[in-house]
Design a protein around this motif. Structure first.
Motif, PDB file in Angstrom:
ATOM      1  N   LEU A 225       0.819  -1.196   0.000  1.00 17.09           N
ATOM      2  CA  LEU A 225       0.000   0.000   0.000  1.00 17.09           C
ATOM      3  C   LEU A 225       0.860   1.254   0.000  1.00 17.09           C
ATOM      4  CD1 LEU A 225      -2.901  -0.841   2.455  1.00 17.09           C
ATOM      5  CD2 LEU A 225      -2.998  -0.664  -0.008  1.00 17.09           C
TER       6      LEU A 225
ATOM      7  N   ARG B  67       3.228   1.314  -3.902  1.00 19.25           N
ATOM      8  CA  ARG B  67       2.484   0.533  -4.882  1.00 19.25           C
ATOM      9  C   ARG B  67       3.393   0.083  -6.025  1.00 19.25           C
ATOM     10  NH1 ARG B  67      -2.166  -1.971  -3.507  1.00 19.25           N
ATOM     11  NH2 ARG B  67      -3.396  -2.094  -5.346  1.00 19.25           N
TER      12      ARG B  67
ATOM     13  N   HIS C  67      -5.750  12.830  -3.889  1.00 20.23           N
ATOM     14  CA  HIS C  67      -7.145  12.574  -3.515  1.00 20.23           C
ATOM     15  C   HIS C  67      -7.894  13.882  -3.306  1.00 20.23           C
ATOM     16  CE1 HIS C  67     -10.491  11.646  -0.728  1.00 20.23           C
ATOM     17  NE2 HIS C  67     -10.589  10.543  -1.436  1.00 20.23           N
TER      18      HIS C  67
ATOM     19  N   LEU D 118     -12.747   6.848   2.270  1.00 15.09           N
ATOM     20  CA  LEU D 118     -11.581   5.977   2.211  1.00 15.09           C
ATOM     21  C   LEU D 118     -10.665   6.195   3.404  1.00 15.09           C
ATOM     22  CD1 LEU D 118     -10.688   6.478  -1.547  1.00 15.09           C
ATOM     23  CD2 LEU D 118     -11.920   4.556  -0.547  1.00 15.09           C
ATOM     24  N   SER D 119      -9.951   5.136   3.748  1.00 18.39           N
ATOM     25  CA  SER D 119      -8.932   5.255   4.779  1.00 18.39           C
ATOM     26  C   SER D 119      -7.744   6.036   4.236  1.00 18.39           C
ATOM     27  CB  SER D 119      -8.467   3.868   5.222  1.00 18.39           C
ATOM     28  OG  SER D 119      -7.770   3.227   4.167  1.00 18.39           O
TER      29      SER D 119
ATOM     30  N   THR E  30      -5.598   3.936   1.820  1.00 16.63           N
ATOM     31  CA  THR E  30      -6.205   3.671   0.519  1.00 16.63           C
ATOM     32  C   THR E  30      -6.054   4.856  -0.421  1.00 16.63           C
ATOM     33  OG1 THR E  30      -7.811   2.249   1.620  1.00 16.63           O
ATOM     34  CG2 THR E  30      -8.328   2.921  -0.616  1.00 16.63           C
ATOM     35  N   LYS E  31      -5.938   6.050   0.126  1.00 20.15           N
ATOM     36  CA  LYS E  31      -5.832   7.242  -0.711  1.00 20.15           C
ATOM     37  C   LYS E  31      -4.507   7.308  -1.475  1.00 20.15           C
ATOM     38  CE  LYS E  31      -9.020   9.958   2.081  1.00 20.15           C
ATOM     39  NZ  LYS E  31      -9.199  11.125   2.972  1.00 20.15           N
TER      40      LYS E  31
ATOM     41  N   HIS F 267      -3.640   4.871  -3.611  1.00 21.69           N
ATOM     42  CA  HIS F 267      -3.742   4.016  -4.790  1.00 21.69           C
ATOM     43  C   HIS F 267      -3.688   4.822  -6.079  1.00 21.69           C
ATOM     44  CE1 HIS F 267      -5.825   0.527  -2.450  1.00 21.69           C
ATOM     45  NE2 HIS F 267      -4.678   0.907  -1.920  1.00 21.69           N
TER      46      HIS F 267
ATOM     47  N   ASP G 146      -0.885   6.051   7.827  1.00 23.51           N
ATOM     48  CA  ASP G 146      -2.208   5.516   8.152  1.00 23.51           C
ATOM     49  C   ASP G 146      -2.323   5.398   9.661  1.00 23.51           C
ATOM     50  OD1 ASP G 146      -4.694   4.450   8.009  1.00 23.51           O
ATOM     51  OD2 ASP G 146      -4.037   2.445   7.470  1.00 23.51           O
TER      52      ASP G 146
ATOM     53  N   HIS H  59     -14.512   2.522   7.007  1.00 28.33           N
ATOM     54  CA  HIS H  59     -14.369   3.197   5.731  1.00 28.33           C
ATOM     55  C   HIS H  59     -15.027   2.350   4.646  1.00 28.33           C
ATOM     56  CE1 HIS H  59     -10.967   4.651   8.215  1.00 28.33           C
ATOM     57  NE2 HIS H  59     -11.250   5.816   7.651  1.00 28.33           N
TER      58      HIS H  59
END
Length: 502
Positions: free
Chosen positions: A158, A161, A251, A289-290, A293-294, A296, A312, A336
């Motif tokens: 995560l 990536r 994001h 979103l958590s 996750t932002k 990605h 995170d 989330h």
């Protein structure tokens, strides 16, 4: 407060059909081009209902409920998704189960949005491939300030990536001129063109139903630098002692892009003189979103550059997030996107209709779901309700929308299915049934007293691992409440105890 299923394919099917997701083709949801959309033969969409009443119907953006390739050779019907997409782009170029079959007169759509193949636009059923197709993999689209990742996700990390490039002999997965970061610019332009054609047309025009499904704010977070000549890039200054930096927050930039798209559409309706007469609905298809996750698909100078150092920070530790993640999308709520806790499916729902009497600035805390928009919009338009057997889980909240303090809410309970798990809201209570392999955990929360869902009122433990606060008579009441709610959920599910209580 509005609720949506916790992931987008279920929400989009619920909106289009007025049904909970398990009433469709697959128990959970349909995705991609693997055997048809989630809509079953005979299920009438909200677009079909409006079209039957004389409305022009339009879909722009992400379809997101699956589909099927037209004229697919028999030998490919049991092949991989990649093989079907390759054949579609190189040879077939048509969909057999898409917006044109769902009641939309016009559409400019993406089968699975910007996150999955095919990376191509479809005008109605036909792929728009003016320059042919290609394999993208991790190939990037160069911009003035850097590169935007355009291809598939790969790897499991995560924070950093990883992306897999196309190899020799790999199939095509998108249009040669694909620009994922420009998706919402194309959506907005198509919507503005639709409104402009209506304005320029001679004679009275039919009423219209338009579903505009933006790419923002879904991964990969690849916003454009500018939208309609406005800089929408969002920056944050880090407080690192060794090397303070000013970093782009992809994001947050997509949130700014979404705001700009909505503003452009509202301005176009106003310019055409149709804003007051148009019912405008804004909603999200799942919770926020958590922080992790932002990352990605976030912007970076090159595909090999690690993602920005997102942090995170879990709510259990401090409830704070790194400034690089932007605002906490779930605010004070637990969970989330993808969760059955409130942060996963409690969403905004805004409705404006000046000429129809929707009070400006009004608020209503009633329990409603995206399924309810089907019956409500037909009701607001003065059309007949859904036919028997259609939109089985849609309840009109027109009365409460026009007069929020008039009488009782339109519904008393709402199921949030996430097969094989589910949640049920009833009054102040929320019951969650979570599947863990062959085991099932059940949790009961009092959302009036505990909106953050920190204390499970059922034995053996609450969220923090401590014994439940209630005991004796109170515990018995909680267990009785949970039993009644479980029975109601089983009635809605209609598939027997085997699914509700594994």
């Amino acid at each position: 407060a509005p609720r949506a299923p916790p992931i987008c394919p279920r929400s989009r099917y619920s909106l289009l059909s007025g049904n909970y997701v398990f009433r469709g083709r697959r128990l959970s949801s349909s995705w991609g081009l693997s055997g048809g959309s989630q809509l079953l033969p005979g299920q009438r969409t909200i677009a079909e209902s409006f079209r039957a009443a004389g409305y022009a119907t339009l879909l722009l953006g992400k379809a997101g409920i699956g589909g099927e390739v037209a004229a697919l050779p028999d030998e490919l019907r049991r092949s991989t998704e990649d093989d079907r997409v390759d054949w579609l782009l190189r040879r077939g170029r048509r969909l057999a189960d898409g917006p044109a079959q769902w009641g939309f007169d016009e559409s400019l759509s993406m089968v699975s949005g910007i996150q999955s193949p095919p990376y191509a636009w479809f005008n109605g059923s036909v792929a728009s491939l003016p320059r042919g197709s290609r394999c993208w993999g991790t190939a990037t689209h160069a911009t003035r300030t850097g590169d935007w990742v355009s291809g598939k996700f790969a790897g499991t990390g995560l924070r950093h990536r990883r992306y897999t490039p196309c190899g020799a002999g790999d199939g095509h997965d998108g249009a040669a001129d694909w620009e994922g970061h420009m998706a919402d610019a194309h959506v907005a332009q198509a919507a503005l063109g639709f409104f402009d054609r209506r304005r320029r047309a001679r004679g009275p025009q039919p009423p219209f139903f338009a579903l505009v499904a933006t790419a923002a704010v879904h991964a990969p977070f690849t916003p454009p630098d500018r939208f309609r000549d406005a800089d929408i890039r969002t920056w944050v200054a880090t407080s690192e002692v060794a090397a303070p930096r000013r970093l782009h927050v992809p994001h947050s930039s997509m949130v700014a892009e979404l705001d700009a798209v909505v503003g452009a559409l509202m301005a176009a309706l106003r310019s055409a003189g149709e804003l007051n007469e148009t019912i405008v609905v804004f909603a999200s298809d799942n919770g926020g979103l958590s922080c992790a996750t932002k990352q990605h698909g976030s912007w970076r100078p090159s595909p090999e550059t690690p993602a920005p150092p997102f942090e995170d920070v879990s709510p259990e530790r401090s409830g704070l997030q790194s400034p690089l993640c932007g605002a906490n999308s779930s605010a004070h709520l637990r969970g989330h996107k993808g969760d059955l806790y409130e942060g996963g499916h409690r969403v905004p729902l805004l409705v404006a209709w000046p000429a129809g009497g929707v009070p400006a600035g009004g608020e209503c805390g009633d329990l409603v779901g995206l399924t309810d928009l089907y019956a409500t919009l037909l009701d607001l338009a003065g059309l007949a309700p859904p036919a028997p057997g259609q939109a089985a889980d849609s309840v009109s909240f027109k009365r409460r929308l026009l007069r929020p303090r008039d009488g009782h809410p339109a519904r008393s309970d709402l199921l949030v299915p996430s097969p094989p798990s589910w949640a049920l809201r009833w009054s102040r209570w929320k019951l969650i049934s979570l599947a863990h392999g062959s085991q099932r955990a059940t949790e009961l929360f009092d959302l009036e007293a505990d909106p953050g869902e920190t204390t499970n009122l059922l034995p053996p433990h609450n969220v923090s691992g401590q014994p439940p606060r209630a005991s004796g008579e109170a515990a018995s009441r909680h267990e009785a409440t949970a039993a009644r709610m479980a029975q109601r959920a089983d009635q809605i599910l209609g598939r027997g105890v085997s699914w509700a209580f594994l």
